[in-house]
Design an enzyme around this catalytic site. Structure first.
Site, short mmCIF file in Angstrom:
data_model
loop_
_atom_site.label_atom_id
_atom_site.label_comp_id
_atom_site.label_asym_id
_atom_site.label_seq_id
_atom_site.Cartn_x
_atom_site.Cartn_y
_atom_site.Cartn_z
CD1 TRP A 154 -2.92 1.54 0.66
CD2 TRP A 154 -1.63 2.18 2.46
NE1 TRP A 154 -3.29 2.89 0.98
CE2 TRP A 154 -2.42 3.22 2.08
CE3 TRP A 154 -0.55 2.41 3.50
CZ2 TRP A 154 -2.74 4.37 2.96
CZ3 TRP A 154 -0.81 3.54 4.15
CH2 TRP A 154 -1.70 4.59 4.02
NE ARG A 208 -9.82 4.06 6.25
CZ ARG A 208 -10.44 4.76 5.55
NH1 ARG A 208 -11.64 4.37 5.00
NH2 ARG A 208 -10.21 5.96 5.42
CE LYS A 218 -11.16 7.81 -4.37
NZ LYS A 218 -10.47 9.07 -3.59
CD1 TRP A 219 -16.23 -0.01 -5.31
CD2 TRP A 219 -17.81 0.04 -7.08
NE1 TRP A 219 -16.79 -1.12 -5.18
CE2 TRP A 219 -18.00 -0.99 -6.32
CE3 TRP A 219 -18.78 0.54 -7.89
CZ2 TRP A 219 -18.87 -2.19 -6.52
CZ3 TRP A 219 -19.53 -0.33 -8.17
CH2 TRP A 219 -19.90 -1.72 -7.56
CG ASP A 220 -12.12 3.66 -1.31
OD1 ASP A 220 -11.19 2.79 -1.31
OD2 ASP A 220 -11.63 4.81 -0.64
CG MET A 221 -13.01 -3.52 -1.56
SD MET A 221 -12.18 -4.58 -2.44
CE MET A 221 -10.49 -4.66 -2.29
CG ASN A 222 -10.59 2.21 2.20
OD1 ASN A 222 -9.35 2.75 1.77
ND2 ASN A 222 -11.66 2.96 2.02
CG ASP A 274 -4.70 5.92 -0.42
OD1 ASP A 274 -5.55 6.20 -1.50
OD2 ASP A 274 -5.21 5.43 0.58
#
Ligand code: DGJ
Length: 737
Positions: A198, A442, A475-479, A547
């Site tokens: 990351w 998270r 904006k399609w996130d996946m944390n 990021d």
């Protein structure tokens, strides 16, 4: 004709590549050749020759020379004399794991149809591809394996996948189901992979092949920050500009395995597909399983050409045609500007200022919904936070639209917070194993996307948001990645299907939303670069690369990413200094010059800028828009690699299709006092054409710019006031005599 067939010999030809296989004496498929194009013939006795070695299993006592271990195969099983890792493994009803897939017949059609449940390549007009289907059957268990090959001649790409259908009367289980096998006759290759972490994604690692297994893979149920499904096998002397290289990729977003096995005769078997660990699929009578598609591409002229042909291929045959060539808007994103600490008034000041700077879209990031003021709550409650938007989100969006700006919104559809209304209503919707800890990451959990009710709920929730806000972009996130994998709705015998079923649920959600809202542009994000794969690119034509917005770190990240993906797929933002990820202070110009070679955005509080910085943004945005088609869709060349030598210099360029215009970016990390002279040697120009560089009075022939190069501005090399982290852009324009 791109596919030529002579009885049981199949010759797939692109403009520059041949792929030849045939039916062997045992009725199975044998591979004969993959590489630079060769003439089509009716037989290749030399390539098909058998080589008898002592003490090897053979087909029959009267056929001692037919030894599977000695042959290159097209679709290898395990257990009948080839001890290399197999392309598939099926557990039969009696527990045995032997299969013998014999050739039955073939089918040949123009074009390429899309897969039903998986993202895939396409040739909807059936004018740029040909598809060969080979039907194999195992009489022992009644399973049919159908091998699909589509030849895209002009991009030198071949796409492969396999469909299994149980035509027998008893259930079987697929344990391994790779999408592609390629048996290469030698092992004189370097494996080039793109690995990292990351905020440090897709760094190039190059290692010579060695005896045994080497692999790149993911078990995170995502293609991941750590590894990427794209990899290459290059000859040891291959560079960006010359030499043989094969590129491999998989159109898949879940657990993958790219594996190269160098055996005792120094041949290389390359397998790509779903990772067999944590996977199995029960095939009941009548059921079918389709593997994801694997991409194979070859260049005899270096890795730049390979990347360029892949890029051309994606734009024509993978990316949503509605967006494939559509200029992407310059955006402002509030994440690094405000994080969770914002309200409508604050955002309006950002929007007002951004509009004055020429920015075209405002993207509202995490924290607009539920009661989310930090990362501990509200995922799943996709309703506006009234404390932040007292007049509702649609009201705010109207204000953005009234400024002639587009509006984008952050969502993380696959996730759920325990502190949410969704969790209160459906505690059973998150993925967890009975009686076990629900492992947080998270502070959130993953929804069970294998459940149809969960997908249906998300389609409705996201559709409501799109309809009420009239947004233009998601904006399609996946944390986080999945833990505690267990499918509450699946029987014990199907638990190993859960990972793939999860991904199928994600694809179904994307499919239904992109169909219902064809004008909405999707960007895949996944914590910045954690879902950077072709499965996502099929639905979301661009992705947030990382990021890490530090310009120096971005050189490696964007350079590495460019090997397997196009620049229009890369979201690239200018952020504030000191940088939030590294603390580094880079000049505004350098940050812009790096972000120019992607989909430009800004991610800082534009209301806090100095007048000088505002002038810089205005100029950057205007310049970017002027050259946008070239920067986003031009032919990309890597020139100086940050992964070679001391990595101090990076350069790259984009060239227009007519080779009349090019822009090169040159970047120096540290300023070495009294340093060596440096030249930038351009690529992709017409040797006989004359050009000017940055409106120079001197004219340069293309050959001069490419072979001799230009000497870089002496001030950059010697003037201490320039300091570290310098960059230059060079605009090369053809002179019309
Ligand atoms: C990770 C993304 O990459 C960031 O840009 C931001 O959207 C955060 N998630 C928000 O949670």
């Amino acid at each position: 004709m791109t596919i030529q067939i002579d009885d049981t010999l199949f010759h797939l030809q692109t403009d520059h590549v041949s792929y030849v296989f045939h039916v062997m004496a045992n009725g199975e498929l044998g591979q004969l050749y993959y590489g630079p194009k060769i003439h089509a013939k009716t037989a290749y006795a030399n390539l098909a020759a058998e080589d008898e070695r002592g003490s090897m299993p053979a087909l029959a006592v009267d056929q001692p020379a037919f030894q599977l271990e000695m042959l290159k195969q097209e679709f290898a099983g395990l257990g009948t004399g080839d001890y290399r890792y197999p392309a598939y493994q099926i557990e039969n009803a009696d527990g045995s794991r032997i299969s013998e897939f014999r050739y039955d017949h073939y089918d040949l059609v123009d074009g390429k149809t899309r897969l039903a449940q998986l993202p895939s390549t396409f040739d909807d007009d059936a004018d740029d591809a040909q598809t060969l289907t080979i039907f194999l059957k195992d009489a022992g268990n009644g399973v049919a394996a159908t091998l699909h090959y589509t030849v895209f001649p002009h991009q030198d790409v071949i796409v492969k996948s396999v469909t299994y259908t149980n035509q027998g009367s008893q259930a079987v289980t697929l344990n391994d189901a790779y999408s592609s096998e390629l048996d290469l006759p030698d092992a004189k290759y370097d494996l080039i992979q793109f690995s990292g972490a990351w905020t440090r994604e897709r760094h190039l690692i190059r290692t010579p092949l060695r005896a045994g297994i080497q692999s790149v893979s993911s078990l995170r149920h995502a293609s991941s920050h750590q590894q990427n499904p794209f990899f290459m096998l290059a000859r040891p002397d291959t560079t960006d500009d010359a030499g043989e290289v094969i590129g491999f990729n998989l159109i898949y977003s879940g657990n993958f395995m790219d594996q190269v096995e160098v055996d005792h005769y120094e041949t290389s078997r390359v397998l790509t597909g779903i990772n067999p660990t944590e996977f199995a699929w029960q095939l009941d009578p009548g059921e079918t399983f389709q593997t994801p598609e694997a991409i194979l591409s070859f260049s005899a002229n270096g890795m730049n050409q390979l990347s360029q042909q892949l890029s051309a291929f994606y734009q024509r045959h993978l990316v949503n045609p509605a967006f494939a060539h559509q200029p992407r808007p310059v955006l402002i994103n509030n994440w690094e500007a405000t994080y969770f600490d914002f309200d409508e008034d604050k955002l309006r000041t950002i929007v007002d200022q951004a509009q004055q700077l020429g920015i075209e879209m405002f993207v509202l990031d995490d924290g607009w919904f539920g009661h989310r003021n930090n990362d501990r709550s509200s995922l799943g409650d996709w309703v506006v936070n009234k404390a932040k938007f007292p007049n509702g989100l649609a009201h705010f969006v109207d204000q953005v639209h009234a400024k002639q700006m587009k509006f984008g919104l952050w969502l993380e559809p696959e996730m759920i917070s325990e502190d949410s209304q969704l969790y209160a209503q459906h505690p059973d919707w998150l993925i967890a194993a009975p009686g076990r800890l629900k492992t947080p990451s998270r502070n959130q959990h993953v929804l069970d996307m294998s459940r149809q009710d969960v997908v249906d709920y998300l389609v409705k929730m996201v559709s409501d948001v799109i309809q009420t806000t009239k947004l233009d972009y998601i904006k399609w996130d996946m944390n986080r990645n999945i833990t505690d994998l267990y499918g509450a709705q699946l029987p014990k015998s199907r638990q190993l299907e859960m990972g793939h079923r999860y991904i199928l649920g994600v694809y179904q959600l994307y499919e239904r939303l992109t169909k219902a809202f064809p004008n909405v542009l999707f960007e895949s994000c996944a914590g910045g670069g954690g879902h950077y794969d072709l499965g996502m690119m099929y639905y979301a034509p661009q992705a947030w690369v990382s990021d890490d917005t530090d310009a120096v770190e971005r050189l490696k990240i964007q350079f590495g990413t460019s090997y397997g993906y196009s620049q229009s797929m890369m979201g690239a933002h200018v952020s504030a200094v000191p940088n939030d990820q590294t603390g580094r202070q880079t000049p505004f110009k350098t940050r812009g010059d790096v972000a120019f070679f992607g989909d430009l955005g800004y991610e800082l509080d534009v209301t806090k800028l100095t007048e000088a910085d505002k002038r810089q943004i205005t100029a950057q945005v205007a310049r970017y828009k002027h050259y946008r088609p070239l920067l986003q869709f031009g032919t990309f060349y890597r020139i100086d690699s940050p992964f070679e030598g001391d990595g101090n210099v990076t350069s790259w360029a984009v060239v227009s299709a007519d080779q009349q215009t090019a822009i090169a970016g040159w970047y120096q990390v540290l300023h070495h006092p009294n340093g060596p002279y440096q030249r930038l040697k351009f690529r992709g120009l017409l040797p006989e054409q004359q050009y000017v560089v940055n409106q120079s009075s001197e004219h340069f022939y293309g050959d001069e710019l490419m072979r001799a190069g230009i000497i870089l501005h002496p001030d950059m090399m010697t003037d201490v006031s320039n300091g570290d982290y310098q960059s230059q852009l060079f605009v090369v324009t053809a002179v019309q005599e």
